[in-house]
Design an enzyme around this catalytic site. Structure first.
Site, PDB file in Angstrom:
ATOM      1  N   SER A 150      20.395 -79.897 -14.781  1.00 54.08           N
ATOM      2  CA  SER A 150      20.677 -79.364 -16.119  1.00 54.08           C
ATOM      3  C   SER A 150      19.952 -80.170 -17.196  1.00 54.08           C
ATOM      4  CB  SER A 150      22.181 -79.357 -16.377  1.00 54.08           C
ATOM      5  OG  SER A 150      22.686 -80.666 -16.265  1.00 54.08           O
ATOM      6  N   THR A 197      23.073 -82.405 -13.563  1.00 51.87           N
ATOM      7  CA  THR A 197      22.356 -83.638 -13.291  1.00 51.87           C
ATOM      8  C   THR A 197      21.053 -83.739 -14.037  1.00 51.87           C
ATOM      9  OG1 THR A 197      23.216 -83.664 -11.096  1.00 51.87           O
ATOM     10  CG2 THR A 197      21.094 -84.650 -11.353  1.00 51.87           C
ATOM     11  N   ASP A 234      20.496 -89.698 -12.615  1.00 52.05           N
ATOM     12  CA  ASP A 234      21.658 -90.211 -13.347  1.00 52.05           C
ATOM     13  C   ASP A 234      22.804 -90.343 -12.349  1.00 52.05           C
ATOM     14  OD1 ASP A 234      23.806 -87.694 -14.445  1.00 52.05           O
ATOM     15  OD2 ASP A 234      22.102 -87.350 -13.111  1.00 52.05           O
ATOM     16  N   GLY A 243      22.756 -79.794  -8.140  1.00 55.70           N
ATOM     17  CA  GLY A 243      23.409 -78.550  -7.740  1.00 55.70           C
ATOM     18  C   GLY A 243      24.781 -78.862  -7.184  1.00 55.70           C
ATOM     19  N   ASP A 286      21.937 -84.311 -22.535  1.00 56.34           N
ATOM     20  CA  ASP A 286      22.546 -83.273 -21.723  1.00 56.34           C
ATOM     21  C   ASP A 286      23.976 -83.672 -21.410  1.00 56.34           C
ATOM     22  OD1 ASP A 286      22.486 -82.423 -18.282  1.00 56.34           O
ATOM     23  OD2 ASP A 286      22.865 -81.075 -19.971  1.00 56.34           O
ATOM     24  N   LYS A 320      22.934 -90.093  -6.258  1.00 55.26           N
ATOM     25  CA  LYS A 320      22.224 -88.836  -6.096  1.00 55.26           C
ATOM     26  C   LYS A 320      20.897 -88.985  -5.379  1.00 55.26           C
ATOM     27  CE  LYS A 320      24.422 -87.115 -10.179  1.00 55.26           C
ATOM     28  NZ  LYS A 320      24.351 -86.387 -11.414  1.00 55.26           N
ATOM     29  N   SER A 352      24.870 -84.639 -17.662  1.00 52.37           N
ATOM     30  CA  SER A 352      24.389 -85.898 -17.077  1.00 52.37           C
ATOM     31  C   SER A 352      24.944 -87.053 -17.877  1.00 52.37           C
ATOM     32  CB  SER A 352      22.868 -85.971 -17.126  1.00 52.37           C
ATOM     33  OG  SER A 352      22.301 -84.735 -16.797  1.00 52.37           O
ATOM     34  N   ARG A 372      26.291 -89.091 -12.917  1.00 57.74           N
ATOM     35  CA  ARG A 372      27.533 -88.405 -13.283  1.00 57.74           C
ATOM     36  C   ARG A 372      27.733 -87.148 -12.446  1.00 57.74           C
ATOM     37  NH1 ARG A 372      28.568 -86.422 -19.416  1.00 57.74           N
ATOM     38  NH2 ARG A 372      29.358 -88.513 -19.683  1.00 57.74           N
TER      39      ARG A 372
END
Lengths: 223, 417
Positions: free
Chosen positions: B312, B184, B200, B230, B349, B216, B352, B202
C-alpha cells in the site's frame, strides 16, 4: 432484476479520536490533529476542537465537512441566542441545542461523532456524549472516533467512580486533579496512536476552568 | 428454537449410527483383518447426481433463509404451502426420493449378488449388517443426507463448496470475517555489488495494528531473500513452501540456487491459484549469473527491474526511488536510499509503520539488518505508571476435583525414539 446500488457515497471518514473528562471544577477536552482519507494522510495539523461558547467546547471526529457545517449552524444559533437573551449559552443549553440540530437531519445525518465539554451553571465540569443522530447523555468522561474502542475501556478502568460499570455511577465527575486528568489523556492518546492507524501526529488538549480556556499540544507518533 | 432441536436431532442420529452401527462394523472389520475404505462412494454412476445435489443445496439455502425472518413469516408460508416453503417441500421430497432410491438399489444388488463383500463402501457394509426395518431406512437415509455421501473425487487446493452460501449471506448483510493483511511498504534495489531489500514492520487488521514489529523479509535460500505484501498467511506460506522446494533442488543438483528458479516456482504457484493466494512479493538475490531483482503479483505476473516497490505504501516509496535512484550506488548509499523510501512509506501511508528492516545480499554473503532504523519511539510514558486494581467480586466458589484418568504402570518398557 437486482436492486440498483449507488456507486457513490456522500460520506467519507476522516478518522481521528476525541476524549473529554469532567472534573470537580475543570473540564479537559482533547483530540488528535490528523485528518486522513483511505490509507492517505490529508494533513497532520487539523483542529477537531471548536469553541462554541465561552464555557463550552466541542470535539468531533468523523466526516470533517459535515463537522464544519455543523459548527457553522451552532455558531449562528448561538449568535441569535446572544442577541435574544443578552447572555452566553450555558453548556447544558448548548448540549440540548446540539442534540436538536443533529436530530433535525435524522434522515440524512451529519456524519459527526461529538463530545461536548465545559462548565455548567454551578461551575462543575460537565461532558455530554452524542451519537450521529443526536442521542445524548451527560457523563463524567467519554471518547469518540476511530480510537474510541481502544480508549474507552482504559478510561472505564481508571476513572472508576463516574464509570457506569459500577451501577449506579457513584460520582458525576472524576475525583482526579486537573494535572492527573491531563496526564491520563496524554497516556491514552499515546497508546491509541500505537494501535490505531487513523490516530497520530499531534494531540490538542483544551482545559476549561474558572480562569478560562487554555490550549496545549503534545507530539505523538507520526507513522 | 428450531436450531436447538435440529442440533439435538442430529446429535441423536449420529450417536445412534455410531454406537449401534459404525462401531459394530469397525469391530467386525478389526477382527476379520480386512481393509475397509471409509470413503463413501454410495452413488451409482447412473443415478442423477445433479438434481440431488441441486435440491440439497436449495434446501440448505431456504432453511438458512428461515433464520433471517421471524417465525410468524415462514410458519404460515409453510402451512399454506406458498413461496419459498413450497420450494423447500419440493426440494426435500427430491432429496428423500433420491436417497431412498439409492438404498433400494443397493438392496436389489445385495439380493442379486448374494453379498456386497466386493463393495467396500460404508453403505453396503451397513446394509449387510443390520436387519431391514423401517428405522434402519431412516438411519441410512440419514447417512446419505450428509454431503460426504456424494461422490467427490479427492482434490487438493481450495474447496469452493461454501461459495454460494457465502454469497447469499453477504447479500443479506452478513460481513465476512476479515483476515490479517500486511498493508505494507516493501522495496528492493540493485546496487554496485548486489541487491538490497527493505520493508516496514507493521501488520494491520483493518484499522487496527495487530503487530507493531513483524518480519516481512523472508528467507528463501542463503543467497536469496523475498519481501512479502498482502495477506500475511499467504506470504508466509508461499515463501516457506518455495524455500523448501529450493532446498530440495539444491540437494538434487548440488549447486547454489538461482533467483530465476525461485521466481518460476513462485509465479507458477500463484498463477495456479488464479490470484486467490494474495501475495505480492519482491524477490531479490545474487547467484552465479549476477544480482537479480523481481516483483511478483498475486495473479502470477512478474517484472524484472533495477528498483521496485510493492504494497500500500509503494507509491510513496517509488516517489523517493524515482527521484534519487541511479545506477552504480555504493552499499551505504543504497542502504540510505532504501531507508528513505521505507520511511516515506511509513510516514505517508497509514498501512505501513513502525521500523525499517533491511537485507543486503552480495556475492557470497548476506547481511540481515533487523530493525535497522527505529524512527517511531513511543512518545509519552507516564513516569508514575498506572495501577489496575483487581476488583473482581467472588460470588461463589465450587471446586471439582478431576478424577485421575491416567494409570501409571510400573515397570513398563521404555518407549522407542
Amino acid at each position: 432484476m437486482t436492486k440498483q446500488q449507488a456507486n457513490w457515497s456522500p460520506y467519507d471518514n476522516n478518522g481521528g479520536s476525541c476524549v473529554a473528562i469532567a472534573g470537580a471544577d475543570y473540564c479537559v477536552v482533547a483530540a488528535d490533529t490528523r485528518m486522513s482519507t483511505g490509507y492517505s494522510i490529508l494533513t497532520r495539523d487539523y483542529s477537531k476542537i471548536c469553541q462554541l461558547a465561552d464555557k463550552c467546547v466541542m470535539a468531533s471526529s468523523g466526516f470533517q465537512a459535515d463537522v464544519k457545517a455543523l459548527q457553522k449552524v451552532l455558531a449562528s444559533r448561538h449568535l441569535i441566542y446572544q442577541h435574544q437573551h443578552n447572555k452566553q449559552m450555558s453548556c447544558p443549553a448548548m448540549g440540548q441545542l446540539l442534540s436538536n440540530t443533529l436530530y433535525y437531519k435524522r434522515f440524512f445525518p451529519y456524519y459527526s461523532f461529538n463530545v461536548l465539554g465545559g462548565l455548567d451553571n454551578e461551575g462543575k465540569g460537565c461532558v455530554f456524549t452524542y451519537d450521529a443522530v443526536g442521542s445524548y447523555e451527560r457523563v463524567g468522561y467519554s471518547s469518540q472516533g476511530s480510537g474510541s474502542t481502544l480508549i474507552m475501556p482504559f478510561l472505564d478502568n481508571q476513572l472508576k467512580s463516574p464509570s457506569p460499570l459500577l451501577l449506579p455511577a457513584q460520582d458525576a465527575v472524576t475525583p482526579l486533579s486537573e494535572s492527573e486528568a491531563v496526564d491520563l489523556v496524554k497516556t491514552v492518546f499515546a497508546s491509541a496512536t500505537e494501535r490505531d492507524i487513523y490516530t497520530g501526529d499531534k494531540v490538542e488538549i483544551v482545559i476549561i476552568n474558572a480562569d478560562g480556556i487554555h490550549r496545549d499540544f503534545m507530539d505523538v507518533r507520526k507513522d | 428454537m428450531h436450531a436447538g432441536r435440529f442440533l439435538e436431532y442430529s446429535l441423536h442420529t449420529v450417536q445412534d449410527l455410531v454406537h449401534h452401527k459404525l462401531l459394530h462394523l469397525i469391530e467386525k472389520q478389526a477382527n476379520s483383518g480386512d481393509r475397509i475404505d471409509l470413503q463413501v462412494r454410495c452413488l451409482a454412476p447412473d443415478l442423477p447426481k445433479v438434481p440431488f445435489a441441486k435440491a440439497f443445496e436449495e434446501a440448505t439455502e431456504i432453511i438458512s433463509f428461515r433464520f433471517f425472518v421471524p417465525p410468524f413469516v415462514w410458519q404460515p408460508m409453510k402451512f399454506f404451502g406458498v413461496g419459498s416453503e413450497q420450494r423447500l417441500k419440493e426440494a426435500i421430497r427430491v432429496v428423500h426420493d433420491s436417497a431412498e432410491k439409492m438404498v433400494t438399489d443397493q438392496r436389489i444388488e445385495l439380493s442379486n449378488a448374494g453379498s456386497l463383500d466386493d463393495r467396500f463402501d460404508l453403505l453396503s457394509r451397513l446394509i449387510q449388517i443390520k436387519n431391514p426395518d423401517n428405522q434402519g431406512e431412516k438411519g441410512l437415509c440419514g447417512i446419505k443426507m450428509s454431503k460426504t455421501a456424494i461422490e467427490v473425487p479427492p482434490k487438493g487446493g481450495f474447496s469452493f463448496d461454501l461459495c454460494r452460501r457465502n454469497e447469499m449471506l453477504f447479500k443479506k448483510g452478513v460481513q465476512p470475517p476479515s483476515y490479517r493483511k500486511t498493508g505494507t511498504t516493501i522495496v528492493g534495489l540493485i546496487f554496485q555489488d548486489g541487491v538490497i531489500l527493505g520493508a516496514d514492520t507493521r501488520a494491520t487488521e483493518g484499522p487496527i495494528v495487530c503487530d507493531k514489529n513483524c518480519e516481512k523479509i523472508h528467507y528463501m535460500a542463503p543467497n536469496i531473500y523475498c519481501c512479502g505484501a498482502g495477506t500475511a498467511a499467504d506470504t508466509e506460506a508461499v515463501t516457506d513452501m518455495v524455500s523448501s522446494q529450493l532446498q530440495l533442488h539444491r540437494y538434487h543438483t548440488g549447486r547454489e540456487s538461482r533467483v530465476v528458479t525461485a521466481l518460476t516456482l513462485l509465479k507458477s504457484h500463484l498463477f495456479n491459484y488464479q490470484g486467490h493466494v494474495q501475495a505480492a512479493l519482491v524477490l531479490g538475490g545474487v547467484d552465479v549469473t549476477g544480482p537479480h531483482l523481481h516483483t511478483i503479483y498475486p495473479h502470477g505476473s512478474t517484472d524484472t527491474l533495477p528498483f521496485a516497490t510493492m504494497g500500500s505504501g509503494s507509491l510513496a516509496a517509488m516517489a523517493v526511488f524515482e527521484s534519487k535512484y541511479r545506477e552504480g550506488l555504493t552499499k551505504d548509499e543504497g542502504i540510505n536510499l532504501v531507508c528513505e523510501a521505507i520511511c516515506s512509506g511509513i510516514f505517508n501511508d497509514l498501512g505501513s509503520g513502525s521500523n525499517v528492516d533491511v537485507c543486503v545480499i552480495t556475492k557470497g554473503q548476506k547481511e540481515y539488518l533487523r530493525n535497522h532504523k527505529l524512527p517511531n519511539p513511543r512518545t509519552y510514558v507516564n513516569p508514575k505508571g498506572y495501577s489496575f486494581s483487581k476488583k473482581i467480586e467472588v460470588l461463589s466458589t465450587k471446586v471439582t476435583p478431576l478424577k485421575e484418568r491416567v494409570e501409571v504402570i510400573e515397570g513398563g518398557e521404555a518407549m522407542e525414539e
